[in-house]
Design a protein around this motif. Sequence first.
Motif, PDB file in Angstrom:
ATOM      1  N   SER A 132       0.809  -1.215   0.000  1.00 20.28           N
ATOM      2  CA  SER A 132       0.000   0.000   0.000  1.00 20.28           C
ATOM      3  C   SER A 132       0.846   1.272   0.000  1.00 20.28           C
ATOM      4  O   SER A 132       0.422   2.298  -0.521  1.00 20.28           O
ATOM      5  CB  SER A 132      -0.937   0.001   1.207  1.00 20.28           C
ATOM      6  OG  SER A 132      -0.197  -0.118   2.421  1.00 20.28           O
ATOM      7  N   LYS A 133       2.055   1.218   0.576  1.00 17.93           N
ATOM      8  CA  LYS A 133       2.898   2.407   0.630  1.00 17.93           C
ATOM      9  C   LYS A 133       3.445   2.803  -0.734  1.00 17.93           C
ATOM     10  O   LYS A 133       3.874   3.955  -0.921  1.00 17.93           O
ATOM     11  CB  LYS A 133       4.060   2.177   1.600  1.00 17.93           C
ATOM     12  CG  LYS A 133       3.631   1.989   3.053  1.00 17.93           C
ATOM     13  CD  LYS A 133       4.825   1.801   3.955  1.00 17.93           C
ATOM     14  CE  LYS A 133       4.397   1.631   5.409  1.00 17.93           C
ATOM     15  NZ  LYS A 133       5.563   1.441   6.307  1.00 17.93           N
ATOM     16  N   LEU A 134       3.477   1.890  -1.683  1.00 12.34           N
ATOM     17  CA  LEU A 134       4.040   2.166  -3.002  1.00 12.34           C
ATOM     18  C   LEU A 134       2.984   2.439  -4.066  1.00 12.34           C
ATOM     19  O   LEU A 134       3.333   2.730  -5.211  1.00 12.34           O
ATOM     20  CB  LEU A 134       4.908   0.981  -3.456  1.00 12.34           C
ATOM     21  CG  LEU A 134       6.069   0.603  -2.540  1.00 12.34           C
ATOM     22  CD1 LEU A 134       6.796  -0.611  -3.103  1.00 12.34           C
ATOM     23  CD2 LEU A 134       7.035   1.770  -2.383  1.00 12.34           C
ATOM     24  N   VAL A 135       1.718   2.355  -3.715  1.00 13.02           N
ATOM     25  CA  VAL A 135       0.659   2.503  -4.715  1.00 13.02           C
ATOM     26  C   VAL A 135       0.650   3.905  -5.306  1.00 13.02           C
ATOM     27  O   VAL A 135       0.547   4.091  -6.528  1.00 13.02           O
ATOM     28  CB  VAL A 135      -0.706   2.163  -4.084  1.00 13.02           C
ATOM     29  CG1 VAL A 135      -1.835   2.483  -5.047  1.00 13.02           C
ATOM     30  CG2 VAL A 135      -0.755   0.690  -3.712  1.00 13.02           C
ATOM     31  N   LEU A 136       0.756   4.926  -4.457  1.00 15.54           N
ATOM     32  CA  LEU A 136       0.723   6.308  -4.936  1.00 15.54           C
ATOM     33  C   LEU A 136       1.874   6.591  -5.892  1.00 15.54           C
ATOM     34  O   LEU A 136       1.690   7.246  -6.930  1.00 15.54           O
ATOM     35  CB  LEU A 136       0.760   7.270  -3.752  1.00 15.54           C
ATOM     36  CG  LEU A 136       0.763   8.767  -4.091  1.00 15.54           C
ATOM     37  CD1 LEU A 136      -0.495   9.140  -4.852  1.00 15.54           C
ATOM     38  CD2 LEU A 136       0.908   9.599  -2.826  1.00 15.54           C
ATOM     39  N   ASP A 137       3.069   6.109  -5.572  1.00 13.71           N
ATOM     40  CA  ASP A 137       4.225   6.344  -6.428  1.00 13.71           C
ATOM     41  C   ASP A 137       4.027   5.729  -7.810  1.00 13.71           C
ATOM     42  O   ASP A 137       4.302   6.382  -8.833  1.00 13.71           O
ATOM     43  CB  ASP A 137       5.489   5.776  -5.772  1.00 13.71           C
ATOM     44  CG  ASP A 137       5.806   6.466  -4.454  1.00 13.71           C
ATOM     45  OD1 ASP A 137       5.388   7.632  -4.291  1.00 13.71           O
ATOM     46  OD2 ASP A 137       6.458   5.841  -3.602  1.00 13.71           O
ATOM     47  N   PHE A 138       3.560   4.489  -7.848  1.00 16.76           N
ATOM     48  CA  PHE A 138       3.381   3.833  -9.138  1.00 16.76           C
ATOM     49  C   PHE A 138       2.216   4.443  -9.925  1.00 16.76           C
ATOM     50  O   PHE A 138       2.285   4.553 -11.158  1.00 16.76           O
ATOM     51  CB  PHE A 138       3.158   2.331  -8.930  1.00 16.76           C
ATOM     52  CG  PHE A 138       4.418   1.557  -8.700  1.00 16.76           C
ATOM     53  CD1 PHE A 138       5.143   1.044  -9.759  1.00 16.76           C
ATOM     54  CD2 PHE A 138       4.898   1.344  -7.415  1.00 16.76           C
ATOM     55  CE1 PHE A 138       6.318   0.340  -9.558  1.00 16.76           C
ATOM     56  CE2 PHE A 138       6.061   0.632  -7.200  1.00 16.76           C
ATOM     57  CZ  PHE A 138       6.779   0.127  -8.269  1.00 16.76           C
ATOM     58  N   SER A 156      -6.710   5.252  -4.700  1.00 16.24           N
ATOM     59  CA  SER A 156      -7.613   4.882  -3.590  1.00 16.24           C
ATOM     60  C   SER A 156      -7.982   3.401  -3.643  1.00 16.24           C
ATOM     61  O   SER A 156      -7.930   2.691  -2.625  1.00 16.24           O
ATOM     62  CB  SER A 156      -8.871   5.741  -3.632  1.00 16.24           C
ATOM     63  OG  SER A 156      -9.545   5.596  -4.873  1.00 16.24           O
ATOM     64  N   LEU A 157      -8.323   2.918  -4.826  1.00 18.84           N
ATOM     65  CA  LEU A 157      -8.685   1.507  -4.945  1.00 18.84           C
ATOM     66  C   LEU A 157      -7.471   0.603  -4.738  1.00 18.84           C
ATOM     67  O   LEU A 157      -7.571  -0.461  -4.112  1.00 18.84           O
ATOM     68  CB  LEU A 157      -9.314   1.239  -6.312  1.00 18.84           C
ATOM     69  CG  LEU A 157      -9.829  -0.182  -6.554  1.00 18.84           C
ATOM     70  CD1 LEU A 157     -10.888  -0.549  -5.533  1.00 18.84           C
ATOM     71  CD2 LEU A 157     -10.388  -0.318  -7.980  1.00 18.84           C
ATOM     72  N   GLY A 158      -6.309   1.013  -5.259  1.00 18.89           N
ATOM     73  CA  GLY A 158      -5.106   0.213  -5.080  1.00 18.89           C
ATOM     74  C   GLY A 158      -4.669   0.130  -3.626  1.00 18.89           C
ATOM     75  O   GLY A 158      -4.280  -0.934  -3.146  1.00 18.89           O
TER      76      GLY A 158
END
Length: 202
Positions: A94-100, A138-140
């Motif tokens: 979850s911590k890497l979702v925004l970056d990707f 948000s979904l990721g």
Amino acid sequence: MPRRRRPPRPGALADLSPTRILSQIVVLQLAYYACAAVLIIFTALVAGKEIDIDLLFSWRTLRGDTTVGWTLGLVWVLNSLTCAVFILLLIARSKLVLDFALTIHFIHLIVTSLYSHAIPANFFWWALQICSASVMTSLGVWACQWRELRPINFGTKTTARQPSGSAGADGADESRGRGRGRGREGAGEYEMVGMSAGDDNV
């Protein structure tokens, strides 16, 4: 004597490997365009429109004053939902979702600008990218957190109950002042030891 280096944390090199991160970005970007192409082709065939590569890479086709533009906007939002599934399968953190998610849309900005020979100047295109990135993030994050918080099953097995025939053996031992048994709810075995005559005088 040279100072010994602290060993790396298990999995740290694999998680921060540039090669792995680059490969994940490439796979996610290809999946992003592949899913979008399938959705756009299907929508164009259903609507009876001509299939053109501009529908995929040109920002000029995304307009808020035409039916085609709104239809393509809906297709790109659905595509962000699909890419959230790929983020769950490939990233699962979850911590890497925004970056990707931001990286995917940034690369899409570069590809669209190079294809159209101009930076997108359509407000509808920018609003769609913000909406798509928000939905994907948000979904990721929700999907990855749901996967991270799932209980882990270590495959433990319950202890088999002692056969009823062994109770007689324990009774025979107890008649001799010595026996074996189990605590409540299988909390372990205990042993009964007989007391000698000298112990009574203590």
